[in-house]
Enzyme design. Structure first.
Site, PDB file in Angstrom:
ATOM      1  N   MET A   1       0.010  -1.322  -7.422  1.00  0.00           N
ATOM      2  CA  MET A   1      -0.391  -1.168  -8.820  1.00  0.00           C
ATOM      3  C   MET A   1      -1.883  -0.815  -8.862  1.00  0.00           C
ATOM      4  SD  MET A   1       1.972  -3.648 -11.046  1.00  0.00           S
ATOM      5  CE  MET A   1       1.095  -5.167 -10.885  1.00  0.00           C
TER       6      MET A   1
ATOM      7  N   HIS B   1      -3.795  -3.896   0.911  1.00  0.00           N
ATOM      8  CA  HIS B   1      -3.143  -2.585   0.742  1.00  0.00           C
ATOM      9  C   HIS B   1      -3.529  -1.663   1.900  1.00  0.00           C
ATOM     10  CE1 HIS B   1      -3.524  -3.667  -3.737  1.00  0.00           C
ATOM     11  NE2 HIS B   1      -2.227  -3.625  -3.519  1.00  0.00           N
TER      12      HIS B   1
ATOM     13  N   GLY C   1       3.916  -6.685   1.593  1.00  0.00           N
ATOM     14  CA  GLY C   1       3.231  -7.802   2.225  1.00  0.00           C
ATOM     15  C   GLY C   1       4.014  -9.099   2.060  1.00  0.00           C
ATOM     16  N   GLU C   2       3.873  -9.969   3.044  1.00  0.00           N
ATOM     17  CA  GLU C   2       4.562 -11.273   2.979  1.00  0.00           C
ATOM     18  C   GLU C   2       3.912 -12.231   1.992  1.00  0.00           C
ATOM     19  OE1 GLU C   2       4.975 -12.904   6.906  1.00  0.00           O
ATOM     20  OE2 GLU C   2       6.830 -11.778   7.241  1.00  0.00           O
TER      21      GLU C   2
ATOM     22  N   SER D   1      -5.739 -10.912  -2.674  1.00  0.00           N
ATOM     23  CA  SER D   1      -4.973 -10.568  -3.868  1.00  0.00           C
ATOM     24  C   SER D   1      -5.930  -9.953  -4.881  1.00  0.00           C
ATOM     25  CB  SER D   1      -4.367 -11.860  -4.447  1.00  0.00           C
ATOM     26  OG  SER D   1      -4.120 -11.726  -5.825  1.00  0.00           O
ATOM     27  N   SER D   2      -5.398  -9.100  -5.739  1.00  0.00           N
ATOM     28  CA  SER D   2      -6.281  -8.485  -6.746  1.00  0.00           C
ATOM     29  C   SER D   2      -6.832  -9.555  -7.697  1.00  0.00           C
ATOM     30  CB  SER D   2      -5.548  -7.403  -7.523  1.00  0.00           C
ATOM     31  OG  SER D   2      -4.348  -7.912  -8.021  1.00  0.00           O
ATOM     32  N   ARG D   3      -6.143 -10.690  -7.774  1.00  0.00           N
ATOM     33  CA  ARG D   3      -6.603 -11.761  -8.674  1.00  0.00           C
ATOM     34  C   ARG D   3      -7.847 -12.469  -8.135  1.00  0.00           C
ATOM     35  NH1 ARG D   3      -1.024 -14.396 -10.803  1.00  0.00           N
ATOM     36  NH2 ARG D   3      -0.387 -12.548 -11.922  1.00  0.00           N
TER      37      ARG D   3
HETATM   38  O1  PAF Z   1       3.368  -6.002  -5.545  1.00  0.00           O
HETATM   39  C1  PAF Z   1       3.066  -5.135  -6.402  1.00  0.00           C
HETATM   40  O2  PAF Z   1       1.936  -4.658  -6.456  1.00  0.00           O
HETATM   41  C2  PAF Z   1       4.115  -4.689  -7.410  1.00  0.00           C
HETATM   42  O3  PAF Z   1       4.947  -5.729  -7.750  1.00  0.00           O
HETATM   43  C3  PAF Z   1       4.919  -3.462  -6.923  1.00  0.00           C
HETATM   44  C4  PAF Z   1       5.747  -3.783  -5.696  1.00  0.00           C
HETATM   45  C5  PAF Z   1       3.985  -2.307  -6.633  1.00  0.00           C
HETATM   46  C6  PAF Z   1       5.900  -3.018  -8.021  1.00  0.00           C
HETATM   47  O4  PAF Z   1       5.250  -2.647  -9.185  1.00  0.00           O
END
Ligand code: PAF
Length: 284
Positions: free
Chosen positions: A36, A43, A153-154, A191-193
């Site tokens: 996203m 990523h 990712g896990e 995490s993006s958070r």
């Molecule tokens: O993990 C994410 O970033 C989202 O849930 C995904 C898998 C891209 C689906 O929108």
């Protein structure tokens, strides 16, 4: 070749065709990394692993409205397209698909994919439609791209199992590759958070991984209930008092553990630090 950016289905198909029949001139394999955006180290690791497994790497950036609940602020999801493109290109990504909403949900779109059993526990309890949104968009992205591999990712372990089930149930010819959780130097799952954590909250968050690792040792000598109780106490002692769930479930199907069978268990947690919800999991 520099990264190619595409924004609609026709663009995606012609870019994939060009790459598949390009310099390699073979049936080149394609790996997809759905995201996203707000690209971070985890990523990047997925892209690196995608590159190791396939000839062509496609990353998708789509903030999927269907997986956000009413009080979850879809419109505030961080967006950093130019920075994302730079980071992905530097890791060797070949194609970035940033679909317009119509490319995923065209007018008249009327489909929801539900993987009911796996989606109804853990994060699915508080977010009842979340995994329907994830399953639907991932199915679309896999089918639109025809990717041979998809990497997840896990850290989002429940999501990973749901996507594996989706692919299996729909006979989608794509192999799902699970990539170990990427952590920062303090063990906090990336995490993006995390960007919303201030210095004080980050200190609190740094306890999560220690508590999870400690749970592995506790579970060697205690039963499930006592382990959960001790893990909860450890969170509270560390100052993390708002706990959504701490659960031990079966590693493959998220079933409850029967007869204290310790052979295939995983610990799942979701906690809040200053209203920022963080999740993590560990194999016990
Ligand atoms: O993990 C994410 O970033 C989202 O849930 C995904 C898998 C891209 C689906 O929108």
């Amino acid at each position: 070749m520099s990264v190619e950016i595409v924004r609609d289905l026709r663009g995606l198909h012609s870019s994939i065709a060009r790459h598949r029949n390009g310099p390699l001139n073979t049936a080149a394999s394609l790996a997809i990394v759905p995201t996203m955006g707000a690209i971070h180290k985890a990523h990047e690791k997925l892209v690196i692993e995608a590159k190791r497994n396939a000839d062509i790497v496609l990353v998708t950036i789509f903030v999927n409205p269907m997986q956000f609940g009413e009080n979850e602020d879809f419109s505030k999801y961080p967006k950093s397209e130019q920075e994302d493109i730079k980071r992905l290109e530097s890791k060797g990504c070949d194609i970035i698909y940033i679909p317009d909403i119509d490319a995923i949900y065209p007018e008249g779109f009327d489909l929801t994919i539900n993987i009911p059993k796996l989606s109804s526990v853990l994060c699915g309890l508080k977010r009842p439609n979340h995994f329907k949104g994830v399953s639907t968009v991932v199915a679309k992205l896999l089918l639109q791209s025809g990717a041979d591999y998809a990497l997840f990712g896990e850290k989002d372990y429940q999501q990973l199992l749901i996507i594996k089930s989706l692919v299996k149930n729909l006979d989608i010819p794509c192999k799902v590759l699970a990539i170990e959780t990427i952590r920062d130097e303090n063990g906090l799952a990336i995490s993006s958070r995390n960007q919303y954590l201030n210095a004080e909250n980050r200190k609190l968050a740094n306890n999560i991984n220690k508590i999870m690792k400690n749970a592995v040792d506790i579970y060697k000598n205690k039963d499930l209930e006592s382990t959960i109780k001790l893990v909860k106490e450890n969170f509270i002692t560390a100052g993390i008092k708002k706990i959504d769930y701490i659960e031990i479930r079966d590693n493959n199907q998220l079933n409850n553990i029967e007869n204290n069978d310790k052979s295939n268990a995983r610990l799942f947690i979701a906690v809040y630090i200053d209203n920022i919800r963080l999740i993590d999991n560990i194999k016990l």
